[in-house]
Design a protein around this motif. Structure first.
Motif, PDB file in Angstrom:
ATOM      1  N   ARG A  48       0.834  -1.320   0.081  1.00  0.00           N
ATOM      2  CA  ARG A  48       0.083  -0.067   0.043  1.00  0.00           C
ATOM      3  C   ARG A  48       0.989   1.235  -0.053  1.00  0.00           C
ATOM      4  NH1 ARG A  48      -4.672  -1.989   4.314  1.00  0.00           N
ATOM      5  NH2 ARG A  48      -5.077  -3.944   3.206  1.00  0.00           N
ATOM      6  N   CYS A 106     -12.735 -10.311   9.583  1.00  0.00           N
ATOM      7  CA  CYS A 106     -13.298 -11.498   9.129  1.00  0.00           C
ATOM      8  C   CYS A 106     -14.577 -11.210   8.668  1.00  0.00           C
ATOM      9  CB  CYS A 106     -13.201 -12.548  10.102  1.00  0.00           C
ATOM     10  SG  CYS A 106     -14.058 -11.957  11.603  1.00  0.00           S
ATOM     11  N   GLY A 107     -15.260 -12.314   8.180  1.00  0.00           N
ATOM     12  CA  GLY A 107     -16.718 -12.495   7.770  1.00  0.00           C
ATOM     13  C   GLY A 107     -17.233 -13.451   7.304  1.00  0.00           C
ATOM     14  N   GLU A 166      -4.201 -14.882   4.747  1.00  0.00           N
ATOM     15  CA  GLU A 166      -5.536 -14.825   4.606  1.00  0.00           C
ATOM     16  C   GLU A 166      -5.998 -16.229   4.881  1.00  0.00           C
ATOM     17  OE1 GLU A 166      -6.766 -11.988   3.039  1.00  0.00           O
ATOM     18  OE2 GLU A 166      -8.666 -12.578   2.773  1.00  0.00           O
ATOM     19  N   GLY A 167      -7.492 -16.387   5.141  1.00  0.00           N
ATOM     20  CA  GLY A 167      -7.898 -17.548   5.370  1.00  0.00           C
ATOM     21  C   GLY A 167      -9.148 -17.707   4.507  1.00  0.00           C
TER      22      GLY A 167
HETATM   23  N1  DAH Z   1      -8.480  -7.681   3.264  1.00  0.00           N
HETATM   24  C1  DAH Z   1      -8.617  -7.027   4.410  1.00  0.00           C
HETATM   25  C2  DAH Z   1      -7.555  -6.168   4.774  1.00  0.00           C
HETATM   26  O1  DAH Z   1      -6.517  -6.131   4.125  1.00  0.00           O
HETATM   27  C3  DAH Z   1      -8.738  -7.902   5.627  1.00  0.00           C
HETATM   28  C4  DAH Z   1      -9.683  -8.912   5.431  1.00  0.00           C
HETATM   29  C5  DAH Z   1     -10.979  -8.606   6.312  1.00  0.00           C
HETATM   30  C6  DAH Z   1      -9.776 -10.213   4.868  1.00  0.00           C
HETATM   31  C7  DAH Z   1     -12.106  -9.557   6.118  1.00  0.00           C
HETATM   32  C8  DAH Z   1     -10.804 -11.010   4.967  1.00  0.00           C
HETATM   33  C9  DAH Z   1     -11.966 -10.648   5.576  1.00  0.00           C
HETATM   34  O2  DAH Z   1     -10.887 -12.423   4.317  1.00  0.00           O
HETATM   35  O3  DAH Z   1     -12.963 -11.275   5.551  1.00  0.00           O
HETATM   36  O4  DAH Z   1      -7.769  -5.072   5.680  1.00  0.00           O
END
Ligand code: DAH
Length: 338
Positions: free
Chosen positions: A194, A276-277, A210-211
């Motif tokens: 970034r 997450c979510g 990541e998951g």
């Molecule tokens: N991609 C998000 C970030 O870089 C983090 C993230 C949030 C990943 C929620 C996820 C998710 O898989 O479900 O801030």
């Protein structure tokens, strides 16, 4: 000749015993065993010995050869021992060697490997995707609208080609679902980029994990249980973990996860460690658009996803106050983890 043998043997052994250096040793060896040496001449003379005496003389000769050879070997060993002793003169062989500095793993590697281990125990497999991504995999397929601030040129590194450096590892979710079918349970550690101003808590290159879990009947309690277990394993069973409602384009509902950090001499405070979510059906919809089959039909499967900053986890684990320490390669800092 019978009488000559003991004399020659005695002389030869006396000659050998008198030897004091390698040169004299060689001379003595030649004088006895050489072509014209005393012993060799005796051997030549054997042919003139009367037949009936041959056996006896032969025996004497053999015994003499053995005794002489033994004397030569003993002398050679003695000379070698003396040479070794001289070579070591003045050297203290008991002096300990200089210690070699041992290498160690970088704290980020340590925390990443630990995180991977915990998640692998729960059945998550490693997955991976490119760091140079396209907008589709980084944003569109993740339900991120064209005017979302994360897509801004101020925040994202774009190439002239239109490609970009992935701003998060969430793109690996899309890459995985394009090629694999449910049930899917993957984790993807890797770099993200970034255009952030670099300071004590921000780097322009950082590390995420990541998951993604997609199957039939994956529910919010599964998400909660998995991540609570994860943070308890990572930070200890006493660690308080909370889920705070939030918004991410690719999950609905979405949460941020905080852990309660207790540092000696400081008030405990909550710090955000992950997002997450539950996978937003719009994400499954874009996968459907890519695959053209209904492997991810939203009425068939559900899923959860999460993403966390590995640098942040390392900072929490070891109380590191400035993220820049993780990339400065200062041995005074790094050697503390070896
Ligand atoms: N991609 C998000 C970030 O870089 C983090 C993230 C949030 C990943 C929620 C996820 C998710 O898989 O479900 O801030």
């Amino acid at each position: 000749m019978k009488d000559q043998i003991p004399t020659i043997q005695t002389e030869a052994i006396a000659l050998i015993e008198a030897v004091a250096d390698a040169r004299a040793f060689e001379d003595a060896r030649v004088a006895v065993l050489g072509k014209k040496g005393s012993l060799s001449q005796l051997a030549t003379a054997m042919k003139d010995v009367a037949k009936e005496d041959k056996a006896e003389v032969g025996q004497l000769l053999n015994a003499a050869r053995q005794a002489i050879t033994a004397a030569l070997e003993a002398k050679q060993a003695a000379l070698q021992a003396e040479a070794d002793k001289q070579a070591l003169e003045g050297i203290d062989v008991t002096l300990p060697a200089r210690p070699l500095a041992l290498g160690g793993l970088h704290p980020l590697t340590l925390i990443r490997d630990e995180a991977i281990q915990i998640l692998r125990r729960m059945g998550f497999a490693l997955a991976d995707g490119p760091e140079i991504e396209d907008e589709f995999h980084c944003f569109d397929a993740l339900n991120t609208p064209a005017d979302h601030p994360a897509r801004n040129e101020k925040d994202t590194f774009y190439f002239d080609s239109g490609k970009l450096l992935r701003t998060h590892t969430s793109s690996v979710q899309i890459r995985t679902m394009e090629t694999a079918v449910p049930p899917i349970r993957i984790i993807a550690p890797g770099s993200a980029y970034r255009r952030d101003e670099i300071d004590a808590t921000h780097l322009s290159v950082f590390n995420q994990l990541e998951g993604l879990y997609v199957a039939e009947d994956v529910s919010l309690p599964d998400l909660k249980g998995t991540l609570e277990y994860f943070f308890h394993e990572l930070f200890g069973p006493e660690t308080a973990v909370r889920f705070r409602p939030h918004f991410f384009p690719f999950t609905e509902p979405s949460f941020e996860i905080d852990v309660k950090l207790t540092v000696k001499g400081q008030q405990p405070r909550w710090i955000e460690v992950a997002g997450c979510g539950m996978v937003d059906p719009a994400v499954f919809e874009s996968i459907h658009g890519q695959r053209k089959d209904d492997a991810f039909a939203a009425e068939k499967v559900t899923g959860f996803a999460f993403g966390m900053g590995l640098d942040r986890l390392a900072m929490i684990r070891w109380g590191i106050r400035d993220i820049r320490l993780l990339i400065e390669n200062d041995v005074r800092f790094l050697s503390q983890f070896a």
